[in-house]
Design a protein around this motif. Structure first.
Motif, PDB file in Angstrom:
ATOM      1  N   TRP A   1       1.076  -0.802   0.478  1.00 51.02           N
ATOM      2  CA  TRP A   1       0.195  -0.003  -0.003  1.00 51.02           C
ATOM      3  C   TRP A   1       1.203   1.101   0.250  1.00 51.02           C
ATOM      4  O   TRP A   1       0.803   2.220  -0.455  1.00 51.02           O
ATOM      5  CB  TRP A   1      -1.072  -0.135   1.250  1.00 51.02           C
ATOM      6  CG  TRP A   1      -1.348   1.311   1.776  1.00 51.02           C
ATOM      7  CD1 TRP A   1      -1.090   1.918   2.359  1.00 51.02           C
ATOM      8  CD2 TRP A   1      -2.255   1.950   0.560  1.00 51.02           C
ATOM      9  NE1 TRP A   1      -1.734   3.264   2.654  1.00 51.02           N
ATOM     10  CE2 TRP A   1      -2.833   3.556   1.128  1.00 51.02           C
ATOM     11  CE3 TRP A   1      -3.411   1.966  -0.281  1.00 51.02           C
ATOM     12  CZ2 TRP A   1      -3.661   4.228   1.037  1.00 51.02           C
ATOM     13  CZ3 TRP A   1      -3.916   2.886  -0.970  1.00 51.02           C
ATOM     14  CH2 TRP A   1      -4.295   4.109  -0.078  1.00 51.02           C
TER      15      TRP A   1
ATOM     16  N   SER B   1       0.837   3.391  -3.416  1.00 49.05           N
ATOM     17  CA  SER B   1      -0.612   5.245  -2.710  1.00 49.05           C
ATOM     18  C   SER B   1       0.804   5.906  -2.985  1.00 49.05           C
ATOM     19  O   SER B   1       0.152   7.144  -4.375  1.00 49.05           O
ATOM     20  CB  SER B   1      -1.187   4.955  -1.759  1.00 49.05           C
ATOM     21  OG  SER B   1       0.359   4.416  -0.392  1.00 49.05           O
TER      22      SER B   1
ATOM     23  N   ALA C   1      -6.274   3.423  -3.814  1.00 51.66           N
ATOM     24  CA  ALA C   1      -5.056   5.220  -3.888  1.00 51.66           C
ATOM     25  C   ALA C   1      -5.486   6.107  -4.266  1.00 51.66           C
ATOM     26  O   ALA C   1      -5.913   7.881  -4.864  1.00 51.66           O
ATOM     27  CB  ALA C   1      -3.668   4.638  -4.605  1.00 51.66           C
TER      28      ALA C   1
END
Ligand code: NAD
Ligand code: USQ
Length: 407
Positions: free
Chosen positions: A78, A82, A129
């Motif tokens: 992540w 992101s 995201a």
């Protein structure tokens, strides 16, 4: 346009990165080399001698003067993905960054779980995201025609009108995927549909058929830009495998009766389709679905097309029927719609025009790299990966002994 290509070191991703870059778009690619590592794990390789991503990007800069920006990392991470989406600020995200193989996902529980985690969790990260850092961007997500399975009725593009107990609605068409890999695409589609609905995201799900072809205009500019070509049991599609088997003198591995029908398209048409999709984004809030394929063939038809094409350059090919390692409908109705991309302007290429020149001759060029042991199937849907080769049940037209097929 600022275009972020997830899976940009892969077969379709690298071709797309060059295609969009050449047309003046700002292009960045994300990859963690999962595909190259899976080849190491299986003892297999691309037939074509592909270069590393840094060499490819440098060659592209030398040849065209254009840059492709690399981000190396895992879409399942992540914090990595992101930050890439936040910092690159894409207008369009083309998401190829998944594990694309049905047999690989059927090897054992560990491979099934790995493919699920990689594909489903990666796409969830991308959706979150986008929600947090790029809510206006357009997600072009590569799904597969195999999500639909082979129902005994026509297949629409994503949605269909249905009347039940006197009431009507437009609903997503039911999915009946044929492997744990194909199922990851079904789960992705549901997650994307939900994210569009709740966050007002903009997304197109491209249900793509089987892609073939080595050459694109961009890859042909320099040998260092050549694309991958896989023919092994896990990553080679039937058509790629038949072309290599023809050149290697191995009877073509037709599974079962060979009546399994699928939609096919040239990689040049994938590039056109993705460009047409990017240039014509959907309204936010509802996932748009296009079926992306050009011609349909049964695997038996493919085998005979390869046999005839090889004969044109003096290669005689035998076709063998193998015990089918997959659990699938061997004879079925198949009539999926594919109108939307043609309406947007797709100018299709046809298999018969390109097979000899742009596939089989290339296979002949690299025939010394063929790894024969990776060809005959050993992964079954019932028992996973086994030590035993599938048995030949019939040879169509040749004196070639079955032993030769076993290397
Ligand atoms: P590919 O394996 O060549 O490309 C995928 C790329 O994504 C690879 O370079 C891989 O290393 C990368 N990747 C995978 N997981 C990643 C992760 N977690 N983080 C970062 N990078 C990751 O496959 P392809 O043939 O180019 O297919 C691209 C997409 O199109 C796939 O989603 C596939 O399911 C879909 N598709 C392909 C075909 C086809 O015939 N090639 C047909 C229909 C759909
Ligand atoms: N088959 C053979 N002999 C072989 C290999 C396969 O007869 O040596 C048969 C299979 O049994 C199947 C058909 O050919 O009926 C298609 O198999 P494939 O391996 O060519 O393609 P598939 O597993 O469906 O997967 C490929 C890509 C995948 C993509 C999918 C699009 O690997 O990434 O999602 O095509 S589609 O088929 O439309 O779902």
């Amino acid at each position: 346009m600022r275009i972020l290509i997830l899976g940009g070191d892969g077969y379709l991703g690298w071709a797309s990165a060059m295609y969009f870059s050449r047309r003046g778009h700002e292009v960045a690619v994300v990859d963690n080399f999962t595909r190259r590592l899976m080849h190491l794990e299986r003892g297999t390789d691309s037939l074509t001698p592909i270069q590393t991503l840094p060499v490819r990007i440098e060659a592209w800069r030398e040849v065209t003067g254009r840059t492709i920006e690399p981000f190396i990392g895992d879409i399942q991470d992540w914090y990595f993905i992101s930050r890439v989406i936040r910092d690159f600020r894409p207008d369009t995200i083309v998401h190829y960054g998944e594990i694309p193989s049905a047999p690989y996902s059927m090897i054992d529980v560990h491979h099934a779980v790995r493919v699920h985690e990689n594909n489903v969790n990666g796409t969830l990260n991308v959706l979150w995201a986008m929600h947090e850092f790029a809510p206006e961007a357009h997600l072009i997500k590569l799904g597969t025609m195999g999500e639909y399975g082979t129902p005994n009725i026509d297949i629409p593009e994503g949605y269909f009108e249905i009347e039940y107990n006197g009431r009507r609605d437009e609903l997503p068409f039911p999915k009946q995927a044929g492997s744990f890999y194909h199922l990851t695409k079904v789960h992705d589609s549901h997650n994307i549909m939900f994210a569009c609905k709740i966050w007002g995201l903009r997304a197109t799900d491209l249900n793509q058929g089987v892609v073939y072809g080595i050459e694109t205009d961009e890859a042909n500019l320099d040998d260092r830009l050549i694309n991958r070509f896989d023919y092994d049991e896990s990553f080679g599609t039937a058509l790629n495998r038949f072309c290599v088997q023809a050149v290697a003198g191995i009877p073509l591995t037709l599974f079962g009766k060979g009546k399994q029908t699928r939609g096919y398209l040239n990689i040049r048409d994938t590039l056109q389709c993705v460009e047409l999709t990017a240039l014509n984004p959907p309204v936010p809030g509802k996932m748009r679905v296009f079926n992306q394929w050009v011609e349909s063939f049964s695997v038996s038809e493919l085998a005979h097309i390869v046999q005839q094409a090889a004969r044109q350059i003096g290669i005689e090919v035998t076709i063998a029927h193998y015990e089918n390692p997959r659990v699938e409908a061997e004879e079925h109705y198949y009539n999926p719609a594919h109108k939307e991309l043609f309406d947007l302007g797709l100018k299709p290429h046809y298999l018969s025009d390109s097979l000899v020149e742009s596939v089989i001759r290339r296979v002949v060029q690299y025939k010394d790299r063929i790894i024969r042991d990776s060809i005959i199937p050993r992964i079954t849907w019932q028992r996973g990966a086994t030590d035993q080769y599938m048995a030949i049940t019939e040879i169509e037209a040749s004196e070639t002994p079955a032993e030769e097929a076993r290397g």
